[in-house]
Design a protein around this motif. Structure first.
Motif, PDB file in Angstrom:
ATOM      1  N   GLY A  23       0.823  -1.095   0.034  1.00 56.35           N
ATOM      2  CA  GLY A  23       0.061   0.024  -0.015  1.00 56.35           C
ATOM      3  C   GLY A  23       0.726   1.184  -0.054  1.00 56.35           C
ATOM      4  N   VAL A  24       2.237   1.151  -0.018  1.00 57.15           N
ATOM      5  CA  VAL A  24       2.940   2.423  -0.062  1.00 57.15           C
ATOM      6  C   VAL A  24       3.912   2.131  -1.054  1.00 57.15           C
ATOM      7  CG1 VAL A  24       4.842   3.569   1.546  1.00 57.15           C
ATOM      8  CG2 VAL A  24       2.778   2.448   2.411  1.00 57.15           C
ATOM      9  N   ALA A  25       3.991   3.069  -1.903  1.00 61.31           N
ATOM     10  CA  ALA A  25       4.856   3.273  -3.192  1.00 61.31           C
ATOM     11  C   ALA A  25       6.319   3.803  -2.883  1.00 61.31           C
ATOM     12  CB  ALA A  25       4.249   4.097  -4.288  1.00 61.31           C
TER      13      ALA A  25
ATOM     14  N   LEU B  75       4.527   9.479   3.501  1.00 63.67           N
ATOM     15  CA  LEU B  75       4.366   7.972   2.703  1.00 63.67           C
ATOM     16  C   LEU B  75       3.736   8.528   1.213  1.00 63.67           C
ATOM     17  CD1 LEU B  75       3.680   5.593   5.428  1.00 63.67           C
ATOM     18  CD2 LEU B  75       6.134   5.920   4.297  1.00 63.67           C
ATOM     19  N   ILE B  76       3.996   7.924   0.377  1.00 61.26           N
ATOM     20  CA  ILE B  76       3.296   7.949  -1.066  1.00 61.26           C
ATOM     21  C   ILE B  76       2.398   6.604  -1.108  1.00 61.26           C
ATOM     22  CG2 ILE B  76       3.772   8.216  -3.540  1.00 61.26           C
ATOM     23  CD1 ILE B  76       6.627   9.422  -2.926  1.00 61.26           C
ATOM     24  N   LEU B  77       1.388   6.860  -1.367  1.00 66.68           N
ATOM     25  CA  LEU B  77       0.269   5.976  -1.305  1.00 66.68           C
ATOM     26  C   LEU B  77       0.628   5.202  -2.726  1.00 66.68           C
ATOM     27  CD1 LEU B  77      -2.993   7.259   0.105  1.00 66.68           C
ATOM     28  CD2 LEU B  77      -1.226   5.948   1.459  1.00 66.68           C
ATOM     29  N   ASN B  78       0.535   3.730  -2.492  1.00 69.94           N
ATOM     30  CA  ASN B  78       0.437   2.970  -3.886  1.00 69.94           C
ATOM     31  C   ASN B  78      -1.078   2.566  -3.926  1.00 69.94           C
ATOM     32  OD1 ASN B  78       0.104   0.784  -5.495  1.00 69.94           O
ATOM     33  ND2 ASN B  78       1.952  -0.167  -4.995  1.00 69.94           N
ATOM     34  N   VAL B  79      -1.790   3.503  -4.842  1.00 69.53           N
ATOM     35  CA  VAL B  79      -3.093   3.482  -4.899  1.00 69.53           C
ATOM     36  C   VAL B  79      -3.744   1.972  -5.475  1.00 69.53           C
ATOM     37  CG1 VAL B  79      -5.057   4.538  -5.951  1.00 69.53           C
ATOM     38  CG2 VAL B  79      -3.239   5.971  -5.112  1.00 69.53           C
ATOM     39  N   ASP B  80      -2.953   1.581  -6.370  1.00 67.66           N
ATOM     40  CA  ASP B  80      -3.508   0.455  -6.835  1.00 67.66           C
ATOM     41  C   ASP B  80      -3.578  -0.980  -5.666  1.00 67.66           C
ATOM     42  OD1 ASP B  80      -4.256   0.386  -9.603  1.00 67.66           O
ATOM     43  OD2 ASP B  80      -2.124   0.553  -9.892  1.00 67.66           O
ATOM     44  N   THR B  81      -2.652  -1.319  -5.009  1.00 64.55           N
ATOM     45  CA  THR B  81      -2.799  -2.245  -4.039  1.00 64.55           C
ATOM     46  C   THR B  81      -3.376  -1.800  -2.821  1.00 64.55           C
ATOM     47  OG1 THR B  81      -0.618  -1.474  -2.904  1.00 64.55           O
ATOM     48  CG2 THR B  81      -0.275  -3.119  -4.536  1.00 64.55           C
ATOM     49  N   LEU B  82      -3.565  -0.514  -2.494  1.00 64.64           N
ATOM     50  CA  LEU B  82      -4.282  -0.029  -1.149  1.00 64.64           C
ATOM     51  C   LEU B  82      -5.732  -0.369  -1.425  1.00 64.64           C
ATOM     52  CD1 LEU B  82      -3.744   2.025   1.169  1.00 64.64           C
ATOM     53  CD2 LEU B  82      -5.237   3.401  -0.242  1.00 64.64           C
ATOM     54  N   VAL B  83      -6.234   0.076  -2.772  1.00 62.96           N
ATOM     55  CA  VAL B  83      -7.723  -0.182  -3.000  1.00 62.96           C
ATOM     56  C   VAL B  83      -8.068  -1.558  -3.250  1.00 62.96           C
ATOM     57  CG1 VAL B  83      -9.559   0.371  -4.893  1.00 62.96           C
ATOM     58  CG2 VAL B  83      -7.991   2.223  -4.104  1.00 62.96           C
ATOM     59  N   ALA B  84      -7.037  -2.418  -3.944  1.00 57.26           N
ATOM     60  CA  ALA B  84      -7.362  -3.779  -4.188  1.00 57.26           C
ATOM     61  C   ALA B  84      -7.320  -4.475  -3.015  1.00 57.26           C
ATOM     62  CB  ALA B  84      -6.024  -4.301  -4.918  1.00 57.26           C
ATOM     63  N   SER B  85      -6.487  -4.216  -2.198  1.00 58.49           N
ATOM     64  CA  SER B  85      -6.607  -4.953  -0.761  1.00 58.49           C
ATOM     65  C   SER B  85      -7.883  -4.627   0.123  1.00 58.49           C
ATOM     66  CB  SER B  85      -5.374  -4.792  -0.083  1.00 58.49           C
ATOM     67  OG  SER B  85      -5.331  -3.535   0.373  1.00 58.49           O
ATOM     68  N   ALA B  86      -8.375  -3.497  -0.013  1.00 59.76           N
ATOM     69  CA  ALA B  86      -9.441  -2.980   0.631  1.00 59.76           C
ATOM     70  C   ALA B  86     -10.910  -3.556  -0.069  1.00 59.76           C
ATOM     71  CB  ALA B  86      -9.398  -1.338   0.913  1.00 59.76           C
ATOM     72  N   VAL B  87     -10.866  -3.710  -1.160  1.00 59.24           N
ATOM     73  CA  VAL B  87     -12.357  -3.928  -1.904  1.00 59.24           C
ATOM     74  C   VAL B  87     -12.202  -5.391  -1.929  1.00 59.24           C
ATOM     75  CG1 VAL B  87     -12.568  -1.939  -3.194  1.00 59.24           C
ATOM     76  CG2 VAL B  87     -11.329  -3.708  -4.363  1.00 59.24           C
ATOM     77  N   ALA B  88     -11.146  -6.126  -1.729  1.00 57.31           N
ATOM     78  CA  ALA B  88     -11.211  -7.679  -1.848  1.00 57.31           C
ATOM     79  C   ALA B  88     -12.107  -8.424  -1.036  1.00 57.31           C
ATOM     80  CB  ALA B  88      -9.715  -8.173  -1.858  1.00 57.31           C
ATOM     81  N   PRO B  89     -12.029  -7.968   0.102  1.00 57.72           N
ATOM     82  CA  PRO B  89     -13.343  -8.729   1.105  1.00 57.72           C
ATOM     83  C   PRO B  89     -14.615  -8.420   0.706  1.00 57.72           C
ATOM     84  CG  PRO B  89     -11.499  -7.471   2.379  1.00 57.72           C
ATOM     85  CD  PRO B  89     -11.261  -7.207   0.867  1.00 57.72           C
ATOM     86  N   LEU B  90     -14.905  -7.243   0.048  1.00 60.77           N
ATOM     87  CA  LEU B  90     -16.093  -6.861  -0.245  1.00 60.77           C
ATOM     88  C   LEU B  90     -16.348  -7.756  -1.667  1.00 60.77           C
ATOM     89  CD1 LEU B  90     -18.203  -4.427   0.246  1.00 60.77           C
ATOM     90  CD2 LEU B  90     -17.251  -3.204  -1.759  1.00 60.77           C
ATOM     91  N   ARG B  91     -15.491  -7.756  -2.401  1.00 56.81           N
ATOM     92  CA  ARG B  91     -15.880  -8.567  -3.732  1.00 56.81           C
ATOM     93  C   ARG B  91     -16.349 -10.304  -3.320  1.00 56.81           C
ATOM     94  NH1 ARG B  91     -12.261  -6.122  -8.520  1.00 56.81           N
ATOM     95  NH2 ARG B  91     -13.730  -4.351  -8.703  1.00 56.81           N
ATOM     96  N   GLU B  92     -15.345 -10.666  -2.277  1.00 51.25           N
ATOM     97  CA  GLU B  92     -15.466 -11.977  -1.788  1.00 51.25           C
ATOM     98  C   GLU B  92     -16.668 -12.250  -1.151  1.00 51.25           C
ATOM     99  OE1 GLU B  92     -12.082 -12.731   0.671  1.00 51.25           O
ATOM    100  OE2 GLU B  92     -10.973 -12.669  -0.806  1.00 51.25           O
ATOM    101  N   ALA B  93     -17.171 -11.351  -0.360  1.00 47.52           N
ATOM    102  CA  ALA B  93     -18.752 -11.243   0.241  1.00 47.52           C
ATOM    103  C   ALA B  93     -19.825 -11.207  -0.731  1.00 47.52           C
ATOM    104  CB  ALA B  93     -18.894  -9.998   1.149  1.00 47.52           C
ATOM    105  N   ALA B  94     -19.528 -10.587  -2.092  1.00 50.74           N
ATOM    106  CA  ALA B  94     -20.635 -10.537  -2.843  1.00 50.74           C
ATOM    107  C   ALA B  94     -20.642 -11.823  -3.566  1.00 50.74           C
ATOM    108  CB  ALA B  94     -20.236  -9.165  -3.924  1.00 50.74           C
TER     109      ALA B  94
END
Lengths: 92, 727
Positions: free
Chosen positions: B688-690, B702-721
């Protein structure tokens, strides 16, 4: 009699390193240069050897096959290995 | 200089030679060549051959020997330049490039027997011309790997082996060649005996070694060239063949031809001259003039003049004369710099930029930030930064120069002939960006030819020329570089793209997408509309990689397409990877940077715009489309952060793997350029940090790694869906 041995790699650095040894050896009488191990020979070393022969014609050089071939390629074989080098030099 | 360093320079020069030959052959292909063009191609190939021989790359040397023999025939107009010949030469250039790569990477040499046979068949001697007989290809020799401070790394064993197998002495008939290697011919691994070897390989015979200039031992400098030679060259050997041997050493070994010609004079910087040179150098130093190579030459000339005039000059007199007579530095001079040193410089300049920002902030805090000296310092810092970055900048032409080969290979595999139009090759950008641009550019070009440009029959049927046109252009605009890849093919069929996306489940069947959104679907992972999978493209891996690569570079890619007219891909890239644009945001007790390349928009939502999804999740309604809200504080462990989107700011970001999402931050503090520091090299990789940067107040952000940050945050959401759907 003083003998100076040439290294296998007779490049420019070797020629520079040899020069003071040769100059020092000239003051000590007859000189033999043992080139029997010389495997890679460049122009710089051939110049040193030729100059040594002109400076002190009694200097004898024992060539390896590679040294002899390099001298032949450069047209210096007679100057380096014949008994009277000064007669063989070509002057432009 | 070590053998490895000299070899490294050789490979850099190989790349330059290959690029020069490519350029020359492109001119031949376009029919705009002249004598200089052919000479340039010949010199390029000859240079590679010379180095290959010196370093013992036998296969490379053997191939270049055949290649240059044909080029020599072309240069002497013994072989006419025709379209098939240019194609053959281009093919040979491709194989030569592979040979160079194999030599550099210690890989297997490419299979070249068939091509060598083709090259030999095209030579004048085999076309019934009057050219010279084909010279036997030199036998490959083992590389000499031992080190030497003087760079003497020439395989004289092989040389001598060759000599022992040299042709019988030539008959007395022939012509006379005189040569005189100067001291420079023995520098940097140069060895004049190799030239003699090449002469004897042509059948020439040494008839005299000129030793008149050879001094007694106590005056000898082994680094100088005292010897000259005269050779008798067989009548069957042309002057051009002999001159080719000496092209590589140029003025370091002058030659004279003819029985009446004199042996080129000896050029020795005598000790007296060297003494004067030393005095001159001192004088020049006193005058603040660098004692560079031209000045040394001038010093030698002055010494010669002084010697001829039998005058003794006062020490500073020649210095003044040289200072006024020394030629100004030629345009376009360059030096090679170790990349590590350059990176260190860039890093230090980054520190300078940070230090300057810190100073400005400190002075501002003391209410003395508004002063002339600080403004001057800011301006100078910016200039130094731009100058340092300019050192790393390279023209994009080095990437464009690979495109003709890609097109040749595509022509061979698809049967589509494509004209290439280049513009803006001189546009410069950072070396790192250049290096990482090759792969996405290659994908786009292959895609344009395979999918964009139609078959010749289809083109003719639609009123176009049989040959397609691919236009590559580059330009600087607003501090970024814009690269366009434009084809005149069939364009993107949006209906087909949408249907395919629905079929693959990338979008819902009732999705309402704009035409731009439909076009961007081709970058979705696994998307491909190709009816058949080819080895060129069509596996659905490529365009998504292109987009990811471009984004990794901090860039964007956009599409403009008109059905039946063609498609243009535009890459917008930063000029450097060391500095980037970003939003400085506050999240609780943390200050973070969101790279601007990901940011779509930022907003403070109304209560109705945010909907709950389960106990923890919230979704943001962006003009009828719901995207997940990702609280950044959860990812970075910030304390005291805003939890209610209505009291904070939502930054809508675009990601590769998880689409769009809204990052919840407390507030946006600033938007500016920042110097990127690698976290991996200073600490370790963190999800999550670039990277990190240092702010003007000295704090690390810290510079955010937006790709990995969002991917790891929404993954549980998608799994639940997915679980819900399955249930």
């Amino acid at each position: 009699m003083t003998t100076i041995t040439l290294p296998p790699r007779c490049d420019r650095a070797a020629a520079e390193a040899l020069l003071p040894d040769l100059a020092a050896a000239f003051g000590t009488g007859a000189l033999t240069i043992d080139g029997s191990s010389a495997a890679q020979v460049g122009q710089a070393m051939l110049q040193v050897l030729a100059s040594a022969r002109f400076t002190c014609p009694s200097t004898s050089i024992t060539p390896s096959r590679d040294l002899r071939e390099a001298a032949r390629l450069a047209g210096l074989d007679q100057i380096l290995f014949d008994t009277n080098p000064s007669d063989k030099a070509a002057h432009a | 200089m070590t053998a490895e360093e000299i070899q490294g320079i050789f490979f850099v020069e190989c790349e330059e030679s290959l690029a020069a030959a490519e350029q020359g052959l492109a001119a031949c292909k376009a029919g705009t060549q002249n004598a200089d063009t052919i000479n340039a191609i010949f010199r390029a190939v000859h240079s590679i051959k010379g180095g290959a021989g010196a370093f013992g790359f036998g296969a490379l040397q053997g191939f270049t020997h055949t290649f240059e023999t044909l080029l020599s025939d072309v240069r002497e107009e013994l072989v006419p330049i025709t379209a098939p010949l240019v194609d053959l030469l281009l093919g040979a250039l491709d194989v030569l490039s592979d040979h160079v790569s194999a030599a550099r990477d210690e890989g297997d040499a490419p299979e070249d027997a068939a091509l060598i046979a083709q090259l030999e068949a095209a030579m004048a001697v085999n076309l019934g011309g009057h050219g010279p007989a084909a010279v036997e290809t030199p036998a490959p020799s083992e590389p000499n790997t031992s080190d030497d401070e003087e760079g003497f790394n020439i395989d004289l064993d092989a040389l001598l082996d060759d000599i022992s197998g040299a042709p019988e002495p030539a008959p007395a008939a022939g012509w006379i060649l005189h040569l005189r290697p100067h001291a420079a011919a023995m520098r940097n691994g140069g060895e004049p005996l190799l030239l003699l070897r090449e002469l004897t390989a042509l059948g020439a015979e040494c008839i005299a070694c000129h030793t008149a200039d050879l001094p007694p031992l106590d005056e000898l400098d082994p680094c100088q060239g005292y010897l000259g030679w005269s050779f008798r060259v067989p009548a069957g050997v042309s002057e051009a063949q002999v001159r080719d041997i000496f092209d590589f050493v140029g003025e370091n070994c002058p030659i004279a031809i003819g029985e009446d010609a004199a042996v080129p004079p000896c050029q020795i910087a005598t000790r007296a001259a060297q003494g004067i040179q030393s005095i001159v150098a001192q004088g020049m130093a006193a005058l603040g003039i660098a004692a560079n190579q031209p000045a040394e030459t001038s010093a030698a000339q002055v010494a010669e003049q002084i010697s001829a005039d039998k005058h003794t000059a006062a020490p500073l007199a020649p210095a003044s004369a040289v200072a006024s007579a020394a030629p100004s530095a030629p345009q376009g001079q360059s030096i090679r710099i170790d990349l590590i040193k350059l990176d260190k410089l860039i890093d230090t300049v980054g520190e300078l930029v940070i230090a300057q920002a810190m100073l400005a902030q400190r002075l501002s805090g003391e209410a003395i930030g508004d002063n002339e000296e600080l403004t001057l310092l800011e301006s100078l810092t910016r200039d130094i930064q731009e100058s340092a970055m300019a050192i790393r900048a390279q023209p994009i032409g080095s990437v464009f120069s690979r495109v003709p080969r890609i097109l040749r290979e595509l022509t061979a595999s698809t049967g589509k002939h494509v004209n290439l139009v280049l513009s803006g090759e001189g546009t410069e950008l950072d070396k790192t960006v250049i290096e990482r641009l090759g792969e996405p550019l290659t994908h786009l070009i292959r895609n344009a030819v395979d999918h964009g440009i139609e078959d010749p029959a289809e083109r003719l049927a639609s009123g176009k020329s049989a040959e397609g046109t691919l236009t590559l252009s580059a330009e600087h605009r607003s501090g970024r570089i814009h690269i366009r890849i434009c084809d005149d093919g069939r364009g993107i069929n949006r209906e087909r793209v949408l249907a395919k996306a629905v079929e693959k489940g990338l979008v819902g069947p009732d999705a309402q997408l704009s035409k731009e959104e439909i076009e961007m679907l081709i970058f979705a992972p696994g998307f491909s509309t190709a009816a058949t999978i080819t080895n060129v493209s069509g596996r659905g891996v490529g365009m998504d990689v292109v987009r990811a690569n471009v984004k990794d570079l901090g860039g964007r890619i956009t599409i403009e397409s008109e059905e039946g007219k063609g498609t243009t891909f535009t890459l917008t890239l930063p000029l450097t990877l060391a500095i980037s644009d970003g939003m400085i945001v506050k999240v609780g007790d943390q200050t973070l940077v969101v790279p601007l390349t990901h940011v779509v928009e930022s907003l403070r939502p109304e209560a109705r715009d945010v909907r709950g999804l389960g106990a923890e999740r919230r979704m943001l309604n962006v003009r009828g489309r719901f995207i997940p809200v990702v609280p950044v504080s959860d990812a970075v462990g910030a304390n005291g952060a805003v939890r209610d989107p209505q009291h904070g700011v939502l930054i809508v970001v675009d990601t590769e793997s998880a689409g769009q999402a809204a990052l919840l931050v407390d507030h946006i503090w600033d938007q500016r350029q920042f110097v990127i520091k690698s976290l991996e090299s200073h600490y370790r990789s963190v999800d999550g940090v670039a990277g990190a940067t240092i702010l003007g107040d000295g704090r690390v952000a810290l510079i955010l790694n937006v790709d990995t940050l969002v991917a790891s945050a929404v993954a549980p959401l998608r799994e639940a869906a997915i679980t819900r759907e399955a249930a």
